[in-house]
Design a protein around this motif. Structure first.
Motif, PDB file in Angstrom:
ATOM      1  N   PHE A 266       0.816  -1.206   0.000  1.00 23.26           N
ATOM      2  CA  PHE A 266       0.000   0.000   0.000  1.00 23.26           C
ATOM      3  C   PHE A 266       0.856   1.265   0.000  1.00 23.26           C
ATOM      4  N   GLY A 267       2.001   1.201   0.686  1.00 24.27           N
ATOM      5  CA  GLY A 267       2.879   2.366   0.737  1.00 24.27           C
ATOM      6  C   GLY A 267       3.414   2.754  -0.627  1.00 24.27           C
ATOM      7  N   THR A 268       3.585   1.779  -1.496  1.00 26.97           N
ATOM      8  CA  THR A 268       4.106   2.052  -2.837  1.00 26.97           C
ATOM      9  C   THR A 268       3.014   2.551  -3.769  1.00 26.97           C
ATOM     10  N   VAL A 269       1.938   1.779  -3.874  1.00 28.27           N
ATOM     11  CA  VAL A 269       0.911   2.098  -4.877  1.00 28.27           C
ATOM     12  C   VAL A 269       0.000   3.247  -4.435  1.00 28.27           C
ATOM     13  N   LEU A 270      -0.060   3.513  -3.126  1.00 23.67           N
ATOM     14  CA  LEU A 270      -0.940   4.571  -2.648  1.00 23.67           C
ATOM     15  C   LEU A 270      -0.186   5.848  -2.284  1.00 23.67           C
ATOM     16  N   LEU A 271       1.031   5.968  -2.781  1.00 20.44           N
ATOM     17  CA  LEU A 271       1.844   7.137  -2.443  1.00 20.44           C
ATOM     18  C   LEU A 271       1.153   8.439  -2.853  1.00 20.44           C
ATOM     19  N   LEU A 272       0.628   8.480  -4.067  1.00 19.76           N
ATOM     20  CA  LEU A 272      -0.029   9.702  -4.540  1.00 19.76           C
ATOM     21  C   LEU A 272      -1.375   9.957  -3.837  1.00 19.76           C
ATOM     22  N   PRO A 273      -2.303   8.971  -3.795  1.00 17.98           N
ATOM     23  CA  PRO A 273      -3.563   9.228  -3.085  1.00 17.98           C
ATOM     24  C   PRO A 273      -3.374   9.559  -1.610  1.00 17.98           C
ATOM     25  N   ALA A 274      -2.447   8.870  -0.946  1.00 13.04           N
ATOM     26  CA  ALA A 274      -2.217   9.131   0.478  1.00 13.04           C
ATOM     27  C   ALA A 274      -1.611  10.518   0.681  1.00 13.04           C
ATOM     28  N   SER A 275      -0.731  10.923  -0.226  1.00 11.88           N
ATOM     29  CA  SER A 275      -0.133  12.262  -0.128  1.00 11.88           C
ATOM     30  C   SER A 275      -1.199  13.334  -0.304  1.00 11.88           C
ATOM     31  N   ILE A 276      -2.108  13.110  -1.246  1.00  9.88           N
ATOM     32  CA  ILE A 276      -3.207  14.058  -1.456  1.00  9.88           C
ATOM     33  C   ILE A 276      -4.066  14.163  -0.196  1.00  9.88           C
ATOM     34  N   ALA A 277      -4.371  13.003   0.409  1.00 15.42           N
ATOM     35  CA  ALA A 277      -5.190  13.000   1.625  1.00 15.42           C
ATOM     36  C   ALA A 277      -4.500  13.756   2.757  1.00 15.42           C
ATOM     37  N   LEU A 278      -3.189  13.564   2.913  1.00 19.36           N
ATOM     38  CA  LEU A 278      -2.451  14.256   3.971  1.00 19.36           C
ATOM     39  C   LEU A 278      -2.440  15.767   3.744  1.00 19.36           C
ATOM     40  N   ILE A 279      -2.264  16.166   2.482  1.00 11.96           N
ATOM     41  CA  ILE A 279      -2.277  17.600   2.164  1.00 11.96           C
ATOM     42  C   ILE A 279      -3.651  18.196   2.485  1.00 11.96           C
TER      43      ILE A 279
END
Length: 338
Positions: free
Chosen positions: A81-94
């Protein structure tokens, strides 16, 4: 095997608590923006502010526990999940950072600017939409490559009907849960203008929520037929109970009676659907890469984590109840007298 099921059950409780509490928070932000734009802010914004002020800072505690626990119990989830969700998770954190910052400006600044309020309200809908990507990807079919070089097939994800249906379900569920709670809160505050508006919104968002839930369920068959068949064969009764709770909540709201019980039915409705989905998905966390019975940590660590997280629940839930009783549901506070 038993430890794996106990571990995921505890984590699922944390995630469900976060979904309910965060949905109220996120939806309230959007309703605040909507009321401001439509010149109805004098009807409800004071009520929403009274709820949010004591609880907005503790909303994400349950999500942090869930995230840490998922990596602790099932370390391989960090790699996948850390690899494939890097972009969606980063968006959520922002979005979480923006929302928290602008919430502070709105409440503690000298005035409320529409731009701040817009970012605060819209972020509240985009956060669950981005986090819902995790559930979509966990059904399989979107991850390509090998363990050494995982990648996310963005074309497949963006063109998938299942993916978009989950996104819309996340957004509509936030509005449904939030309006359900705020309707109860307005009735308890004896604030008739706010009550009438929030009750209208709750009744408006109920049918679309059921419709999109059905579409998600049907599109799951195209995405992961094994999961769909397991849900239909073994857990249909949980989804049926969820629908019965929905009908009960709608009827009580239409009759303008027992709004507290109506919101309890909303929680039960979401709970039956959420746990039915989770139970029918097992033993997979990420199809077909991660199974809870094969990728859990060693027994000693699993037992230690289970004890710690159960103690965390025993601390967090009573603390939240105490916070609600002392502030949110205090008779004078809820009526705006203090």
């Amino acid at each position: 095997m038993i430890l794996a099921y106990i571990g995921i059950s505890v984590l699922w409780i944390f995630l469900f608590c976060y979904i309910i509490i965060a949905s109220i928070d996120f939806g309230a932000g959007f309703f605040t923006l909507h009321a401001k734009i439509t010149k109805q802010d004098k009807k409800i914004n004071h009520l929403i502010a009274r709820y949010l002020n004591p609880v907005w800072e503790v909303t994400n505690v349950f999500f942090v526990f869930f995230f840490v626990g998922m990596v602790g119990f099932f370390p391989d989830t960090a790699m996948y999940f850390g690899t494939v969700l890097l972009l969606p998770a980063s968006i959520a954190l922002i979005l979480l950072s923006i929302r928290g910052a602008f919430y502070a400006f709105e409440n503690y600044g000298p005035d409320t600017k529409l731009v701040w309020l817009a970012m605060y309200g819209i972020a509240g809908l985009l956060i669950p939409a981005s986090l819902a990507t995790t559930l979509t990807i966990s059904e399989g079919g979107y991850i390509t490559g090998t363990e050494k070089h995982l990648d996310l097939n963005w074309t497949e994800l963006l063109l998938s009907p299942y993916s978009w249906s989950v996104v819309f379900l996340a957004i509509i569920s936030v509005l449904y849960i939030s309006s359900g709670f705020l309707t109860y809160y307005a009735s308890k505050a004896k604030d008739k203008p706010a009550y009438n508006l929030l009750r209208y919104w709750f009744l408006i968002w109920g049918p679309p929520m059921i419709a999109i839930s059905l579409f998600v369920f049907l599109s799951l068959r195209l995405q992961n037929e094994a999961h769909f068949l397991n849900a239909v064969s073994n857990y249909w009764w949980m989804f049926l109970l969820s629908f019965i709770c929905f009908i009960g909540a709608m009827l009580l709201t239409i009759m303008k009676r027992a709004h507290g019980y109506a919101f309890v039915l909303v929680i039960l409705q979401m709970g039956f659907a959420f746990y039915g989905y989770g139970a029918s998905k097992l033993p997979y966390l990420l199809y077909p890469f991660i199974r809870i019975d094969e990728h859990i940590v060693n027994s000693s660590m699993a037992i230690a984590l289970i004890i710690v997280f159960i103690l965390g629940l025993l601390l967090l839930i009573p603390s939240l109840i105490l916070l609600l009783r002392l502030f949110v549901f205090d008779k004078k506070y809820v009526e705006g007298k203090k």
